[in-house]
Scaffold this motif. Structure first.
Motif, short mmCIF file in Angstrom:
data_model
loop_
_atom_site.label_atom_id
_atom_site.label_comp_id
_atom_site.label_asym_id
_atom_site.label_seq_id
_atom_site.Cartn_x
_atom_site.Cartn_y
_atom_site.Cartn_z
N LEU A 1 4.55 -1.25 -37.30
CA LEU A 1 5.58 -1.70 -38.23
C LEU A 1 5.00 -1.68 -39.64
O LEU A 1 3.79 -1.81 -39.83
N SER A 2 5.89 -1.51 -40.61
CA SER A 2 5.47 -1.59 -42.01
C SER A 2 6.11 -2.81 -42.64
O SER A 2 7.31 -3.05 -42.48
N ALA A 3 5.32 -3.57 -43.35
CA ALA A 3 5.84 -4.77 -44.00
C ALA A 3 6.87 -4.43 -45.08
O ALA A 3 7.65 -5.28 -45.48
N ILE B 1 0.76 -4.17 -38.12
CA ILE B 1 1.55 -4.45 -39.33
C ILE B 1 0.81 -3.86 -40.53
O ILE B 1 -0.22 -4.38 -40.95
N ASP B 2 1.34 -2.76 -41.04
CA ASP B 2 0.76 -2.17 -42.23
C ASP B 2 1.20 -2.96 -43.46
O ASP B 2 2.34 -3.40 -43.55
N GLU B 3 0.27 -3.14 -44.40
CA GLU B 3 0.53 -3.91 -45.63
C GLU B 3 1.01 -5.32 -45.29
O GLU B 3 1.99 -5.82 -45.86
N ALA C 1 -3.12 -4.65 -41.44
CA ALA C 1 -3.85 -3.84 -42.41
C ALA C 1 -3.43 -4.26 -43.80
O ALA C 1 -2.24 -4.46 -44.07
N THR C 2 -4.40 -4.42 -44.68
CA THR C 2 -4.08 -4.85 -46.04
C THR C 2 -5.08 -4.27 -47.03
O THR C 2 -6.27 -4.13 -46.72
N THR C 3 -4.57 -3.91 -48.20
CA THR C 3 -5.44 -3.47 -49.29
C THR C 3 -5.89 -4.65 -50.14
O THR C 3 -6.74 -4.50 -51.01
N GLU C 4 -5.30 -5.81 -49.91
CA GLU C 4 -5.66 -7.01 -50.67
C GLU C 4 -6.63 -7.88 -49.89
O GLU C 4 -6.73 -7.78 -48.67
#
Length: 429
Positions: A75-77, A104-106, A132-135
């Motif tokens: 899933l994408s946030a 869960i992407d982002e 997954a998170t870039t933050e």
């Protein structure tokens, strides 16, 4: 290798099909590394993968689920609401002994309600979550959910690893391997990609598509890569973790009196699309926190810059910001007032001493009869407009929050204050 549509991007065609195919992330995937041990034990707990874009978070999530034989739901946030999330959670086969993996992407973009929905499913063991998170997840994922997940930081690929990714694509991709390609720009692509394998592969693909098809071999050199790169490779995500990193770098450069570094980091923000007024607001705060009374004009100039930037806008606002950031970086520094207000706030949270009677306004006869204002000396009635009297509660009479810093302006103020006290003492009033 699986068959792909002719328009499938190279980065997708080269997506690893097993954990052993992944280049980089040895600290997580090498022998005896944390994620490798989970797979060898045929066990997978809820985890958060934290790192920049294009370094394998989605791929690792898919391959971990595959390695332990779990169903995988991605899933994408960005386009998943609570309703869609609950539908996925409710499709879980309650008779299964192994929970499915929900990726869960982002995940940092999920709001509290969405994260709470995930929390209940994770706590009940209905799903194994991979986010997954870039933050930095400490700032973007709520503590309750974060405490139930292991957090793993993925690292950007280094130059050698990017070169390996490019060479694998040239040798193994079903389309590229049919061409005679001479790679001369691996280092340049690595420099432009900043550790992002997907970006490196995109550059390679664009370079091959741009090259003269009649040329043999097809030479991929710095010139052709530079032409296809253009401005799209500016690396700055104003909504992600790097936003905070670069802001921090600019502030620390100003605080450290390095105008060149301050200009560079500010330019990185401007080129990346950071709103000019956001930068100006940070400079106003910095002018008071890090310069303060060492140079009171710094706050005036920063505040004027904020108002000017808001009325003028980009691109001209860059000139104003450039002037201010250089002025602040080359100004005398002091955090004495910053420390003083913090100390006062800390004491105020614990102390609620009454206002001394002589400092209260006796606006009614009853108040005056109770002693309000009695004994207060009006400083303007005395020489130098100063009278030595206590302005703190008796129990705090000797408390000091503000300490003069060792810069010329604050030392001058210190000398002036001492002179006032000496004059008052000598006049005996």
């Amino acid at each position: 290798m699986s068959a792909f549509h002719a328009d499938t991007p190279l980065a997708q065609r080269m997506r690893p099909t097993s954990l052993d195919d992944i280049i980089g992330q040895e600290h997580l995937l090498a022998k005896d590394a944390p994620l490798r041990r989970l797979v060898e034990q045929n066990h997978l707990s809820s985890i958060i993968l934290h790192g920049e874009a294009g370094i394998g978070k989605t791929t690792i999530a898919m391959l971990l689920a595959e390695a332990v034989g779990r169903p995988f739901h991605a899933l994408s946030a960005l386009n998943t609401g609570v309703k869609q999330l609950r539908e996925v959670l409710e499709t879980n086969d309650s008779l299964s002994f192994e929970s499915p993996v929900v990726f869960i992407d982002e995940i940092h973009r999920f709001n509290k309600a969405q994260q709470d929905a995930l929390l209940g499913a994770v706590e009940a063991g209905d799903i194994t979550l991979i986010g997954a998170t870039t933050e930095n997840p400490s700032f973007s994922v709520n503590n309750a959910l974060l405490s139930r997940c292991q957090v793993y930081r993925l690292q950007p690929l280094d130059s050698e690893q990017i070169t390996a990714v490019l060479q694998r694509a040239i040798n193994q991709d079903q389309l590229l391997k049919t061409l005679d390609i001479e790679m001369q720009a691996s280092d340049f692509i690595s420099e432009l990609a900043h550790g992002d394998a997907r970006k490196a592969l995109n550059l390679l693909e664009l370079a091959v598509q741009t090259a003269d098809p009649k040329q043999s071999p097809i030479i991929i050199d710095n010139e052709i890569v530079g032409r296809v790169a253009q401005s799209a490779l500016v690396r700055y995500d104003k909504d992600g973790a790097q936003h905070y990193d670069i802001v921090s770098a600019m502030i620390k450069s100003v605080r450290g009196s390095d105008p060149d570094a301050a200009l560079y980091w500010m330019a990185r923000m401007l080129v990346g699309g950071e709103p000019a007024d956001f930068i100006a607001r940070r400079l106003v705060i910095l002018a008071s926190e890090d310069i303060g009374n060492a140079n009171p004009n710094a706050l005036l100039l920063a505040d004027a810059a904020l108002r000017s930037v808001q009325s003028i806008g980009m691109p001209e606002a860059r000139i104003i910001l450039g002037q201010v950031v250089v002025y602040l970086a080359t100004s005398a520094k002091s955090n004495s007032t910053y420390k003083a207000i913090n100390a006062a706030m800390s004491l105020a949270e614990k102390d609620a001493s009454p206002v001394p009677l002589h400092l209260r306004n006796g606006v009614t006869k009853l108040m005056r009869n109770e002693g309000y204002g009695a004994g207060y000396a009006y400083p303007h009635n005395y020489p130098n407009h100063y009278y030595a009297q206590s302005y703190l509660p008796d129990n705090l009479a000797d408390t000091r929050f503000y300490e003069y810093a060792d810069n010329q302006r604050e030392q001058h103020s210190k000398q002036f204050m001492q002179w006032l006290k000496d004059q008052a003492a000598s006049n005996d009033y």
